[in-house]
Design a protein around this motif. Sequence first.
Motif, PDB file in Angstrom:
ATOM      1  N   TRP A  76      -2.531 -60.293 -62.430  1.00 15.74           N
ATOM      2  CA  TRP A  76      -1.161 -59.901 -62.079  1.00 15.74           C
ATOM      3  C   TRP A  76      -0.271 -61.107 -61.829  1.00 15.74           C
ATOM      4  O   TRP A  76      -0.637 -62.030 -61.080  1.00 15.74           O
ATOM      5  N   ASP A  77       0.917 -61.055 -62.413  1.00 13.20           N
ATOM      6  CA  ASP A  77       2.009 -61.913 -61.982  1.00 13.20           C
ATOM      7  C   ASP A  77       2.520 -61.365 -60.636  1.00 13.20           C
ATOM      8  O   ASP A  77       2.202 -60.228 -60.265  1.00 13.20           O
ATOM      9  N   VAL A  78       3.292 -62.150 -59.917  1.00 13.14           N
ATOM     10  CA  VAL A  78       3.803 -61.694 -58.613  1.00 13.14           C
ATOM     11  C   VAL A  78       5.296 -61.358 -58.686  1.00 13.14           C
ATOM     12  O   VAL A  78       5.702 -60.201 -58.596  1.00 13.14           O
ATOM     13  N   ASP A  79       6.127 -62.397 -58.855  1.00 14.50           N
ATOM     14  CA  ASP A  79       7.580 -62.207 -58.764  1.00 14.50           C
ATOM     15  C   ASP A  79       8.088 -61.369 -59.928  1.00 14.50           C
ATOM     16  O   ASP A  79       7.940 -61.756 -61.091  1.00 14.50           O
ATOM     17  N   GLY A  80       8.684 -60.247 -59.619  1.00 11.91           N
ATOM     18  CA  GLY A  80       9.197 -59.352 -60.640  1.00 11.91           C
ATOM     19  C   GLY A  80       8.191 -58.307 -61.079  1.00 11.91           C
ATOM     20  O   GLY A  80       8.582 -57.264 -61.588  1.00 11.91           O
ATOM     21  N   GLY A 139      14.262 -61.124 -52.239  1.00 14.47           N
ATOM     22  CA  GLY A 139      13.744 -62.196 -51.400  1.00 14.47           C
ATOM     23  C   GLY A 139      14.239 -63.588 -51.753  1.00 14.47           C
ATOM     24  O   GLY A 139      14.955 -64.222 -50.979  1.00 14.47           O
ATOM     25  N   HIS A 140      13.875 -64.067 -52.943  1.00 15.33           N
ATOM     26  CA  HIS A 140      14.114 -65.484 -53.266  1.00 15.33           C
ATOM     27  C   HIS A 140      15.602 -65.839 -53.324  1.00 15.33           C
ATOM     28  O   HIS A 140      16.021 -66.832 -52.738  1.00 15.33           O
ATOM     29  N   ARG A 141      16.401 -65.055 -54.065  1.00 17.11           N
ATOM     30  CA  ARG A 141      17.821 -65.429 -54.204  1.00 17.11           C
ATOM     31  C   ARG A 141      18.514 -65.459 -52.844  1.00 17.11           C
ATOM     32  O   ARG A 141      19.266 -66.388 -52.544  1.00 17.11           O
ATOM     33  N   LEU A 196      19.120 -69.315 -64.005  1.00 17.94           N
ATOM     34  CA  LEU A 196      18.226 -70.310 -63.408  1.00 17.94           C
ATOM     35  C   LEU A 196      16.760 -69.886 -63.441  1.00 17.94           C
ATOM     36  O   LEU A 196      15.868 -70.719 -63.312  1.00 17.94           O
ATOM     37  N   LEU A 197      16.513 -68.587 -63.615  1.00 16.25           N
ATOM     38  CA  LEU A 197      15.119 -68.129 -63.660  1.00 16.25           C
ATOM     39  C   LEU A 197      14.377 -68.646 -64.893  1.00 16.25           C
ATOM     40  O   LEU A 197      13.151 -68.559 -64.957  1.00 16.25           O
ATOM     41  N   ALA A 198      15.124 -69.197 -65.852  1.00 24.28           N
ATOM     42  CA  ALA A 198      14.447 -69.836 -66.987  1.00 24.28           C
ATOM     43  C   ALA A 198      13.623 -71.023 -66.497  1.00 24.28           C
ATOM     44  O   ALA A 198      12.670 -71.451 -67.159  1.00 24.28           O
ATOM     45  N   GLY A 236       9.494 -71.900 -60.766  1.00 28.35           N
ATOM     46  CA  GLY A 236       9.196 -72.700 -59.575  1.00 28.35           C
ATOM     47  C   GLY A 236      10.475 -73.003 -58.820  1.00 28.35           C
ATOM     48  O   GLY A 236      11.468 -73.462 -59.407  1.00 28.35           O
ATOM     49  N   GLY A 237      10.464 -72.720 -57.535  1.00 30.89           N
ATOM     50  CA  GLY A 237      11.672 -72.885 -56.738  1.00 30.89           C
ATOM     51  C   GLY A 237      12.136 -74.330 -56.617  1.00 30.89           C
ATOM     52  O   GLY A 237      13.343 -74.612 -56.674  1.00 30.89           O
ATOM     53  N   LYS A 238      11.211 -75.269 -56.439  1.00 28.42           N
ATOM     54  CA  LYS A 238      11.599 -76.691 -56.324  1.00 28.42           C
ATOM     55  C   LYS A 238      12.204 -77.169 -57.643  1.00 28.42           C
ATOM     56  O   LYS A 238      13.221 -77.867 -57.655  1.00 28.42           O
ATOM     57  N   GLU A 239      11.554 -76.790 -58.720  1.00 39.43           N
ATOM     58  CA  GLU A 239      12.037 -77.188 -60.048  1.00 39.43           C
ATOM     59  C   GLU A 239      13.421 -76.576 -60.312  1.00 39.43           C
ATOM     60  O   GLU A 239      14.303 -77.224 -60.891  1.00 39.43           O
ATOM     61  N   ARG A 240      13.599 -75.332 -59.866  1.00 43.50           N
ATOM     62  CA  ARG A 240      14.883 -74.635 -60.057  1.00 43.50           C
ATOM     63  C   ARG A 240      15.983 -75.324 -59.263  1.00 43.50           C
ATOM     64  O   ARG A 240      17.096 -75.529 -59.746  1.00 43.50           O
ATOM     65  N   LEU A 241      15.674 -75.696 -58.035  1.00 39.79           N
ATOM     66  CA  LEU A 241      16.648 -76.396 -57.193  1.00 39.79           C
ATOM     67  C   LEU A 241      17.073 -77.721 -57.823  1.00 39.79           C
ATOM     68  O   LEU A 241      18.271 -78.043 -57.889  1.00 39.79           O
ATOM     69  N   THR A 263       0.535 -66.890 -60.616  1.00 37.75           N
ATOM     70  CA  THR A 263       1.966 -66.949 -60.296  1.00 37.75           C
ATOM     71  C   THR A 263       2.442 -68.385 -60.114  1.00 37.75           C
ATOM     72  O   THR A 263       1.658 -69.265 -59.768  1.00 37.75           O
ATOM     73  N   THR A 264       3.737 -68.591 -60.325  1.00 39.06           N
ATOM     74  CA  THR A 264       4.300 -69.910 -60.046  1.00 39.06           C
ATOM     75  C   THR A 264       4.796 -70.028 -58.612  1.00 39.06           C
ATOM     76  O   THR A 264       5.167 -71.115 -58.176  1.00 39.06           O
ATOM     77  N   THR A 265       4.822 -68.925 -57.888  1.00 37.70           N
ATOM     78  CA  THR A 265       5.380 -69.019 -56.541  1.00 37.70           C
ATOM     79  C   THR A 265       4.412 -69.695 -55.567  1.00 37.70           C
ATOM     80  O   THR A 265       3.227 -69.845 -55.848  1.00 37.70           O
ATOM     81  N   THR A 266       4.932 -70.079 -54.431  1.00 35.82           N
ATOM     82  CA  THR A 266       4.168 -70.776 -53.387  1.00 35.82           C
ATOM     83  C   THR A 266       3.054 -69.874 -52.842  1.00 35.82           C
ATOM     84  O   THR A 266       3.300 -68.687 -52.589  1.00 35.82           O
ATOM     85  N   ALA A 289       1.784 -69.333 -49.960  1.00 33.52           N
ATOM     86  CA  ALA A 289       2.127 -68.595 -48.728  1.00 33.52           C
ATOM     87  C   ALA A 289       2.949 -67.352 -49.044  1.00 33.52           C
ATOM     88  O   ALA A 289       2.849 -66.341 -48.335  1.00 33.52           O
ATOM     89  N   ASN A 290       3.761 -67.416 -50.105  1.00 34.20           N
ATOM     90  CA  ASN A 290       4.564 -66.252 -50.476  1.00 34.20           C
ATOM     91  C   ASN A 290       3.685 -65.102 -50.965  1.00 34.20           C
ATOM     92  O   ASN A 290       3.983 -63.930 -50.729  1.00 34.20           O
ATOM     93  N   VAL A 291       2.617 -65.443 -51.672  1.00 32.17           N
ATOM     94  CA  VAL A 291       1.695 -64.406 -52.159  1.00 32.17           C
ATOM     95  C   VAL A 291       0.989 -63.761 -50.965  1.00 32.17           C
ATOM     96  O   VAL A 291       0.924 -62.527 -50.850  1.00 32.17           O
ATOM     97  N   LYS A 301       3.841 -75.415 -64.821  1.00 32.20           N
ATOM     98  CA  LYS A 301       4.091 -74.018 -64.478  1.00 32.20           C
ATOM     99  C   LYS A 301       4.398 -73.211 -65.745  1.00 32.20           C
ATOM    100  O   LYS A 301       4.544 -73.763 -66.839  1.00 32.20           O
ATOM    101  N   LYS A 302       4.452 -71.893 -65.590  1.00 34.16           N
ATOM    102  CA  LYS A 302       4.812 -71.032 -66.722  1.00 34.16           C
ATOM    103  C   LYS A 302       6.119 -71.534 -67.333  1.00 34.16           C
ATOM    104  O   LYS A 302       6.971 -72.008 -66.590  1.00 34.16           O
ATOM    105  N   PRO A 303       6.303 -71.522 -68.645  1.00 35.92           N
ATOM    106  CA  PRO A 303       5.545 -70.795 -69.658  1.00 35.92           C
ATOM    107  C   PRO A 303       4.285 -71.498 -70.163  1.00 35.92           C
ATOM    108  O   PRO A 303       3.664 -70.994 -71.096  1.00 35.92           O
ATOM    109  N   GLU A 338       2.799 -58.788 -66.586  1.00 31.11           N
ATOM    110  CA  GLU A 338       3.920 -59.718 -66.386  1.00 31.11           C
ATOM    111  C   GLU A 338       5.240 -58.962 -66.445  1.00 31.11           C
ATOM    112  O   GLU A 338       5.288 -57.833 -66.911  1.00 31.11           O
ATOM    113  N   ASP A 339       6.306 -59.633 -66.020  1.00 34.83           N
ATOM    114  CA  ASP A 339       7.615 -58.975 -66.088  1.00 34.83           C
ATOM    115  C   ASP A 339       8.612 -59.692 -66.989  1.00 34.83           C
ATOM    116  O   ASP A 339       9.659 -59.131 -67.289  1.00 34.83           O
ATOM    117  N   SER A 340       8.323 -60.928 -67.385  1.00 39.25           N
ATOM    118  CA  SER A 340       9.372 -61.740 -68.017  1.00 39.25           C
ATOM    119  C   SER A 340       8.861 -62.446 -69.271  1.00 39.25           C
ATOM    120  O   SER A 340       7.655 -62.531 -69.515  1.00 39.25           O
TER     121      SER A 340
END
Length: 266
Positions: A7-11, A20-22, A46-48, A51-56, A121-124, A126-128, A156-158, A181-183
């Motif tokens: 399973w993927d997590v986010d989405g 949550g994230h946004r 930005l979801l392309a 990873g949150g750090k990479e997105r920031l 998942t690419t998320t942290t 602790a979030n999982v 990270k994904k892809p 997956e969702d995306s």
Amino acid sequence: MLRALIWDVDGTLAETEEEGHRQAFNQVFAEQGLPWHWDEARYGELLAITGGKERLLHAWRQTDPAAAAAPGAAQRVAHLHARKTAIYLERVDAGAVVLRPGVHRLLSQARQQGLLLAIATTTTPANVQGLLSATLGPASLSWFNCIAAGDEVARKKPAPDVYQRVLQQLGLPADDCLAIEDSAVGAESACAAGLAVLVTRSRYSRADALPPVLADLDGLGEPGAPARGQVFDRPAGQPWQGVVDVGWLRQWQAAATAPAQATTGR
Ligand code: XBP
Ligand code: MG
């Protein structure tokens, strides 16, 4: 033979990006007095970047390339991201994020029928843990034979890394597993690891152009509220409507892995 669901997590487990994230990113920006606010359209772009750090960092480079390249930028991103994770976890603990329809049902049924469960998942991490604990109870962490998350892998994904890591830890070939997956970026990652993929599109991925997948649905469905979409258990694919259960997954997986009978793509 189907032995594991990955399973993927986010989405996929939940609409975490919007619920949550946004919200958490925007709260950090406001707390820190930063002139940034990501509305839904901007966040969707930005979801392309996974990873949150990479997105920031990506967003910072777009708005202020000199500052984003200055010494200390990586630490600044890490600091912002750590606070964002704390806010996200507060929201999850407060019940702001709920599982998508059918997720609890399919997880329970898969366990009853002896399938292994895993997370990629690419998320942290602790979030999982926070999401599973808040929605299914702390004991649910033990339902998963393997949880691969965040910075555990180099790419990270892809990229396929996180799925390859899960397959290695499960000790199973890709043909014995199915990814959910969702995306597009998530499906690309799973496909690149050789997995058949069921996509349950989420709020931010409705218009994604997917790679060849086993099924492209709008959810898992629940009795009285079926999922809809296309199943590609034969070369041309076919419209499908129903409630995704282990029986359907076994059937689609068998068709996808049967030599010269069907393809996993469109
Ligand atoms: C989607 C993501 C994640 C989250 C943020 O992950 O790209 O980065 O948006 O999580 P998934 P972090 O593979 O589960 O769909 O801020 O903790 O990185
Ligand atoms: Mg996802």
